[in-house]
Design a protein around this motif. Structure first.
Motif, mmCIF file in Angstrom:
data_model
loop_
_atom_site.group_PDB
_atom_site.id
_atom_site.type_symbol
_atom_site.label_atom_id
_atom_site.label_comp_id
_atom_site.label_asym_id
_atom_site.label_seq_id
_atom_site.Cartn_x
_atom_site.Cartn_y
_atom_site.Cartn_z
ATOM 1 N N LEU A 46 11.072 -3.092 6.386
ATOM 2 C CA LEU A 46 9.997 -3.581 5.248
ATOM 3 C C LEU A 46 10.289 -4.690 4.652
ATOM 4 C CD1 LEU A 46 9.286 0.003 3.969
ATOM 5 C CD2 LEU A 46 8.564 -0.714 5.715
ATOM 6 N N GLU A 47 9.465 -5.087 4.421
ATOM 7 C CA GLU A 47 9.043 -6.308 3.220
ATOM 8 C C GLU A 47 9.282 -5.654 2.278
ATOM 9 O OE1 GLU A 47 9.767 -9.168 4.538
ATOM 10 O OE2 GLU A 47 9.699 -9.195 6.471
ATOM 11 N N PRO A 48 9.433 -6.349 0.974
ATOM 12 C CA PRO A 48 9.578 -5.997 -0.662
ATOM 13 C C PRO A 48 8.233 -5.344 -0.727
ATOM 14 C CG PRO A 48 10.863 -7.779 -0.521
ATOM 15 C CD PRO A 48 10.388 -7.383 0.905
ATOM 16 N N PHE A 49 7.925 -4.573 -1.702
ATOM 17 C CA PHE A 49 6.722 -4.310 -1.485
ATOM 18 C C PHE A 49 6.469 -3.467 -3.336
ATOM 19 C CE2 PHE A 49 8.328 -0.912 0.161
ATOM 20 C CZ PHE A 49 7.445 0.838 -0.204
ATOM 21 N N THR A 50 5.374 -3.208 -3.420
ATOM 22 C CA THR A 50 4.323 -2.839 -5.243
ATOM 23 C C THR A 50 4.863 -1.580 -5.042
ATOM 24 O OG1 THR A 50 5.319 -4.101 -6.427
ATOM 25 C CG2 THR A 50 3.917 -2.264 -7.165
ATOM 26 N N SER A 51 5.118 -0.182 -4.696
ATOM 27 C CA SER A 51 4.743 0.952 -4.484
ATOM 28 C C SER A 51 3.382 1.561 -5.492
ATOM 29 C CB SER A 51 5.141 2.544 -5.190
ATOM 30 O OG SER A 51 5.317 3.186 -3.819
ATOM 31 N N CYS A 52 2.280 1.714 -5.267
ATOM 32 C CA CYS A 52 1.004 1.824 -5.718
ATOM 33 C C CYS A 52 -0.139 3.064 -5.703
ATOM 34 C CB CYS A 52 -0.237 0.519 -5.658
ATOM 35 S SG CYS A 52 -0.369 0.287 -4.021
ATOM 36 N N VAL A 53 0.871 4.026 -4.389
ATOM 37 C CA VAL A 53 0.606 5.322 -4.352
ATOM 38 C C VAL A 53 1.034 7.028 -4.046
ATOM 39 C CG1 VAL A 53 -1.043 7.163 -2.826
ATOM 40 C CG2 VAL A 53 -1.404 4.898 -3.521
ATOM 41 N N SER A 54 1.275 7.550 -4.862
ATOM 42 C CA SER A 54 2.233 8.222 -4.579
ATOM 43 C C SER A 54 1.915 9.152 -3.445
ATOM 44 C CB SER A 54 2.161 9.243 -6.273
ATOM 45 O OG SER A 54 1.532 10.168 -5.818
#
Length: 180
Positions: free
Chosen positions: A18-26
């Motif tokens: 994966l590319e860097p991302f911000t988790s926003c869903v559990s």
């Protein structure tokens, strides 16, 4: 969380898969009663059956795609089949789980033979229902390319665990003693 301490970075999921991302869903994954935490260890005998997956999100009109891959197939030192697609479920309504979605590629239980393998669950938000389709094969899947092909964007959640072949044949080991 600092990027250098993010378990997805430490475990090389960010970069390899994966590319860097911000988790926003559990995203919660369970094999039996044991919950998957980033970097946790599971024996192959514990991961034979499809896991239970709970997806967050508030809106049943938002749909998600769940991907499970092994970036270390067939061995971490020579991952020439990477990524191996173990499971693909699309059209999962928010706040439910894969059983409410469309299983495109059925769950194939991991069977690592050499080395320690990472098994990665990735959750994407879909643009709409019935907009994502599965590939014709499992080996050489590429999560980044898949996300680009279907305009999924960056993941909204990801988890991974490690597994390796269970050692021993199950029998007793024989010990020898020397007499003086």
């Amino acid at each position: 969380m600092a990027r250098d301490r993010d378990p997805l970075v430490v475990g090389r999921v960010i970069g390899d898969v994966l590319e860097p991302f911000t988790s926003c869903v559990s995203l919660r994954v369970f094999y039996g009663s044991k919950e998957v935490n980033n970097g946790s260890e599971f024996k192959p005998s514990q991961i034979v059956n499809q896991p239970r997956v709970d997806i967050g999100g508030q809106d049943l009109r938002t749909f998600y795609t769940l991907v499970m891959v092994d970036p270390d197939a067939p061995s971490p030192s020579d991952p020439n089949l990477k990524e191996y697609l173990h499971w693909l479920v699309t059209d999962i309504p928010g706040s439910t789980g894969p059983s409410f979605g469309q299983e495109v590629m059925c769950y194939e239980s991991p069977r690592p033979t050499v080395g320690i393998h990472r098994y990665v669950f990735v959750l994407f938000r879909q643009l709409g229902r019935q907009t994502v389709y599965g590939p014709g094969w499992r080996q050489n899947f590429n999560t980044k390319d898949f996300a680009e092909l279907y305009n999924l964007g960056l993941p909204v959640a990801a988890l991974y665990y490690n597994s390796q072949r269970e050692s021993g044949s199950g029998g007793r080991t024989r010990t020898t003693t020397t007499r003086s």
